[in-house]
Motif scaffolding. Structure first.
Motif, PDB file in Angstrom:
ATOM      1  N   ARG A   1       0.463  -2.873  -9.710  1.00  0.00           N
ATOM      2  CA  ARG A   1       0.091  -3.771  -8.544  1.00  0.00           C
ATOM      3  C   ARG A   1       1.191  -4.114  -7.990  1.00  0.00           C
ATOM      4  N   TRP A   2       1.592  -3.938  -6.478  1.00  0.00           N
ATOM      5  CA  TRP A   2       2.595  -4.079  -5.898  1.00  0.00           C
ATOM      6  C   TRP A   2       2.677  -5.488  -4.938  1.00  0.00           C
ATOM      7  N   ARG A   3       3.426  -6.337  -5.122  1.00  0.00           N
ATOM      8  CA  ARG A   3       3.464  -7.417  -4.156  1.00  0.00           C
ATOM      9  C   ARG A   3       5.119  -7.394  -3.499  1.00  0.00           C
ATOM     10  N   VAL A   4       4.975  -7.469  -2.240  1.00  0.00           N
ATOM     11  CA  VAL A   4       6.173  -7.457  -1.494  1.00  0.00           C
ATOM     12  C   VAL A   4       6.387  -8.923  -0.876  1.00  0.00           C
TER      13      VAL A   4
ATOM     14  N   ALA B   1      12.838   6.777 -16.880  1.00  0.00           N
ATOM     15  CA  ALA B   1      12.837   7.944 -16.228  1.00  0.00           C
ATOM     16  C   ALA B   1      14.276   8.495 -15.533  1.00  0.00           C
ATOM     17  N   GLU B   2      14.077   9.961 -15.478  1.00  0.00           N
ATOM     18  CA  GLU B   2      15.364  10.224 -14.567  1.00  0.00           C
ATOM     19  C   GLU B   2      15.078   9.956 -13.126  1.00  0.00           C
ATOM     20  N   GLY B   3      16.037   9.606 -12.561  1.00  0.00           N
ATOM     21  CA  GLY B   3      16.018   9.288 -10.970  1.00  0.00           C
ATOM     22  C   GLY B   3      17.285   9.426 -10.476  1.00  0.00           C
ATOM     23  N   ASP B   4      16.927   9.867  -9.219  1.00  0.00           N
ATOM     24  CA  ASP B   4      18.453  10.203  -8.228  1.00  0.00           C
ATOM     25  C   ASP B   4      17.943   9.786  -6.822  1.00  0.00           C
ATOM     26  N   PRO B   5      18.609   9.043  -6.242  1.00  0.00           N
ATOM     27  CA  PRO B   5      18.366   8.747  -4.840  1.00  0.00           C
ATOM     28  C   PRO B   5      18.014   9.816  -3.922  1.00  0.00           C
ATOM     29  N   GLY B   6      18.891  11.090  -4.562  1.00  0.00           N
ATOM     30  CA  GLY B   6      18.527  12.211  -3.523  1.00  0.00           C
ATOM     31  C   GLY B   6      17.521  13.302  -3.840  1.00  0.00           C
ATOM     32  N   ASP B   7      17.106  13.123  -5.218  1.00  0.00           N
ATOM     33  CA  ASP B   7      16.082  14.198  -5.783  1.00  0.00           C
ATOM     34  C   ASP B   7      14.745  13.661  -6.050  1.00  0.00           C
ATOM     35  N   GLN B   8      14.162  12.709  -5.398  1.00  0.00           N
ATOM     36  CA  GLN B   8      12.986  12.183  -5.587  1.00  0.00           C
ATOM     37  C   GLN B   8      11.919  12.735  -4.944  1.00  0.00           C
ATOM     38  N   GLY B   9      10.681  12.698  -5.324  1.00  0.00           N
ATOM     39  CA  GLY B   9       9.805  13.351  -4.304  1.00  0.00           C
ATOM     40  C   GLY B   9       9.889  12.684  -2.995  1.00  0.00           C
ATOM     41  N   GLY B  10       9.176  13.435  -2.036  1.00  0.00           N
ATOM     42  CA  GLY B  10       9.300  12.920  -0.630  1.00  0.00           C
ATOM     43  C   GLY B  10      10.703  13.269   0.039  1.00  0.00           C
TER      44      GLY B  10
ATOM     45  N   LEU C   1      13.570   2.553   2.074  1.00  0.00           N
ATOM     46  CA  LEU C   1      13.027   1.528   1.245  1.00  0.00           C
ATOM     47  C   LEU C   1      12.121   2.158   0.287  1.00  0.00           C
ATOM     48  N   VAL C   2      11.251   2.973   0.422  1.00  0.00           N
ATOM     49  CA  VAL C   2      10.615   3.631  -0.671  1.00  0.00           C
ATOM     50  C   VAL C   2      11.434   4.594  -1.587  1.00  0.00           C
ATOM     51  N   ARG C   3      12.439   5.114  -0.949  1.00  0.00           N
ATOM     52  CA  ARG C   3      13.264   5.935  -1.810  1.00  0.00           C
ATOM     53  C   ARG C   3      14.083   5.085  -2.843  1.00  0.00           C
ATOM     54  N   VAL C   4      14.673   3.933  -2.286  1.00  0.00           N
ATOM     55  CA  VAL C   4      15.695   3.012  -3.071  1.00  0.00           C
ATOM     56  C   VAL C   4      14.669   2.574  -4.161  1.00  0.00           C
TER      57      VAL C   4
ATOM     58  N   GLU D   1       0.770  -1.085   0.011  1.00  0.00           N
ATOM     59  CA  GLU D   1       0.091   0.059  -0.035  1.00  0.00           C
ATOM     60  C   GLU D   1       0.866   1.303   0.009  1.00  0.00           C
ATOM     61  N   VAL D   2       1.796   1.436   0.871  1.00  0.00           N
ATOM     62  CA  VAL D   2       3.058   2.431   0.790  1.00  0.00           C
ATOM     63  C   VAL D   2       3.640   2.669  -0.397  1.00  0.00           C
ATOM     64  N   LEU D   3       3.860   1.456  -1.247  1.00  0.00           N
ATOM     65  CA  LEU D   3       4.656   1.674  -2.482  1.00  0.00           C
ATOM     66  C   LEU D   3       3.622   2.304  -3.490  1.00  0.00           C
ATOM     67  N   ALA D   4       2.307   1.694  -3.385  1.00  0.00           N
ATOM     68  CA  ALA D   4       1.206   1.986  -4.256  1.00  0.00           C
ATOM     69  C   ALA D   4       1.102   3.884  -4.169  1.00  0.00           C
ATOM     70  N   ALA D   5       1.149   4.206  -3.010  1.00  0.00           N
ATOM     71  CA  ALA D   5       0.833   5.533  -2.749  1.00  0.00           C
ATOM     72  C   ALA D   5       1.931   6.533  -3.241  1.00  0.00           C
TER      73      ALA D   5
END
Length: 373
Positions: free
Chosen positions: A42-45, A138-147, A124-127, A31-35
Motif C-alpha cells: 500500500r503506497w502513501r505519498v 533484489a537486484e536493481g539498477d537505475p538503468g536496467d529496471q522495467g519501463g 520518480l518511479v524509476r528511483v 496509484e502509479v507506484l502501485a501499478a
C-alpha cells in the motif's frame, strides 16, 4: 482487512517549478507506484515544499536531509526534487540515488523544457523502484529496471553511473549531445527568459523611441523599400545578437572561473545565459514589431506612402518598414540597457538557484583574491 504492508514515500520539493510539478503529481503517485513498482504494497505519498539547503560545495546534503526527515516524519523513502543542475564529476545527471540512506534526488533542469511533468513522474518511479529493490535485497539498477523503453522515450539518453568512492550512491547521467541539449533547454527554462522584458525599462524605451522615429521618417521608408527580405532577416538576427552580446559584456554575465575543470563546467552555464538573453531580446523584438506595425498602420496614409516611394504600396511595404525600424530600435535598446542596474539584469536573467551559484562563486573569488594579497 488490507494486510499489505505500507510504504510511505516522502517527496521534498524546492520552491518554484519543483513545487508546481510535485503538487500536480501528488494525488496520482500512489496509484502509479502501485501499478509500476509493486502492487503488493500500500503506497502513501506525502509531499512537503521547502527551500532545499546547499552545503559548502553547493550540493544538496542528501544524507543529512534523509536522516532528519525520515526520522521525524516516519517516511520509508525520501525523494528530493530540485531545480538545481547537478553533476557527477563532469557528467550532468538527471537523478542521484543513495540506497544506503533511502534517498534520491531529481534535478528538473535535466528533464528539458517540455513534458517536464511526465518525465518527472517517470524518473520518480524509476528511483523509487531502485531504492525499494535494493532495500528488499533484489537486484536493481537505475538503468536496467522495467519501463526503460518508456523512459528512453521520455528522457534524454541516460546511463547508470556509480560514484568513484565505492559508495552505494549511483546516478542517472545524461549522455551524448541530446542529453546536454536537453539539460541546456531545462536550464534556460528555469531562467524564464520572458521575465527579462519588464526589467529592461531603459532598453525598451530607447528601442521604442527609435522604432517610432523610423516609422515616421521618409528616409527609413525608402531604405526599407530598397532592402530584400533576406537582408532584412539578416539585419534582425544581427540586431538581436548585438543586444545579447552587449547585455552579457556590459553586465559581466560571463562566468570565467580560474580552475580548468570549473571552466569546462562554465561553458554550459555561459551558453545558458546567452540563450536566455537571446530569447528575452527576441521577445522584446516581437512585442516591438507588433506595436510598430500598429503605429505604422494608424499614422502612415497609404496614398502618401505610395507617393513617397514612387509605386503602389501594400501590406508588404508596411511590413518591410516595420521590420527595419524594429531592428534599428533593438540596437538602440542595447545602448539604453546601459541605464539598467546590473543587479536588476542579473535577477531578471537568472533563476534562484543560478543566482545562488553565482553568488557563491563571487564569494570564493573574493576569498582567493584576499588570500593572494
Amino acid at each position: 482487512m488490507d494486510e499489505r504492508h505500507q510504504v510511505v514515500v516522502g517527496v521534498l520539493a524546492d520552491e518554484g517549478l519543483p513545487e508546481q510539478v510535485v503538487t500536480s503529481l501528488a494525488d496520482e503517485l500512489p496509484e502509479v507506484l502501485a501499478a509500476q513498482v509493486g502492487g503488493q504494497a500500500r503506497w502513501r505519498v506525502e509531499h512537503v515544499v521547502d527551500q532545499l539547503p546547499l552545503d559548502d560545495d553547493g550540493e544538496i546534503p542528501m544524507r543529512e536531509l534523509s536522516r532528519r526527515h525520515r526520522r521525524d516524519r516516519g517516511w520509508d523513502l525520501l525523494v528530493l526534487v530540485t531545480d538545481l543542475p547537478r553533476r557527477s564529476g563532469t557528467s550532468p545527471v538527471a537523478a542521484g540515488v543513495d540506497v544506503d540512506h533511502g534517498v534520491a534526488v531529481i534535478s528538473l533542469p535535466a528533464l528539458g523544457a517540455v513534458l517536464v511533468r511526465r518525465r518527472a513522474r517517470a524518473l520518480l518511479v524509476r528511483v523509487v523502484r531502485h531504492l525499494l529493490s535494493r532495500r528488499s535485497g533484489a537486484e536493481g539498477d537505475p538503468g536496467d529496471q522495467g519501463g526503460v523503453t518508456r523512459l528512453s522515450e521520455a528522457l534524454a539518453p541516460t546511463k547508470p553511473l556509480s560514484d568513484d568512492d565505492g559508495s552505494a550512491q549511483t546516478h542517472v547521467a545524461l549522455v551524448g549531445l541530446r542529453g546536454r541539449l536537453r539539460l541546456l533547454a531545462g536550464m534556460v527554462r528555469d531562467n524564464r527568459p520572458g521575465r527579462l522584458v519588464p526589467h529592461l525599462a531603459g532598453a525598451t524605451a530607447a528601442a521604442a523611441g527609435t522604432a517610432a522615429y523610423g516609422v515616421i521618417t521618409s528616409s527609413f521608408w525608402k531604405l526599407a523599400d530598397a532592402l530584400s527580405p533576406l537582408r532584412l532577416a539578416v539585419i534582425s538576427v544581427v540586431a538581436i545578437l548585438v543586444m545579447t552580446a552587449w547585455l552579457v559584456v556590459y553586465n559581466r554575465l560571463r562566468d570565467r572561473p580560474r580552475d580548468a575543470a570549473e571552466r569546462r563546467k562554465a561553458v554550459l552555464y555561459n551558453i545558458s545565459t546567452a540563450t536566455t538573453l537571446a530569447i528575452g531580446v527576441a521577445c522584446m523584438y516581437a512585442i516591438l514589431f507588433v506595436l510598430s506595425l500598429l503605429g505604422a498602420a494608424v499614422l502612415i496614409n497609404s496614398d502618401y506612402f505610395a507617393q513617397t516611394l514612387g509605386h503602389p504600396v501594400g501590406a508588404g511595404s508596411y511590413l518591410n518598414l516595420v521590420w527595419l525600424c524594429t531592428s534599428v530600435g533593438i540596437v538602440a535598446g542595447a545602448l539604453g540597457s546601459s541605464l539598467e542596474d546590473e543587479e536588476t539584469i542579473r535577477n531578471a536573467t537568472y533563476g534562484r538557484r543560478e543566482r545562488e551559484r553565482q553568488e557563491r562563486n563571487r564569494r570564493e573569488r573574493g576569498h582567493r583574491e584576499s588570500a593572494d594579497r
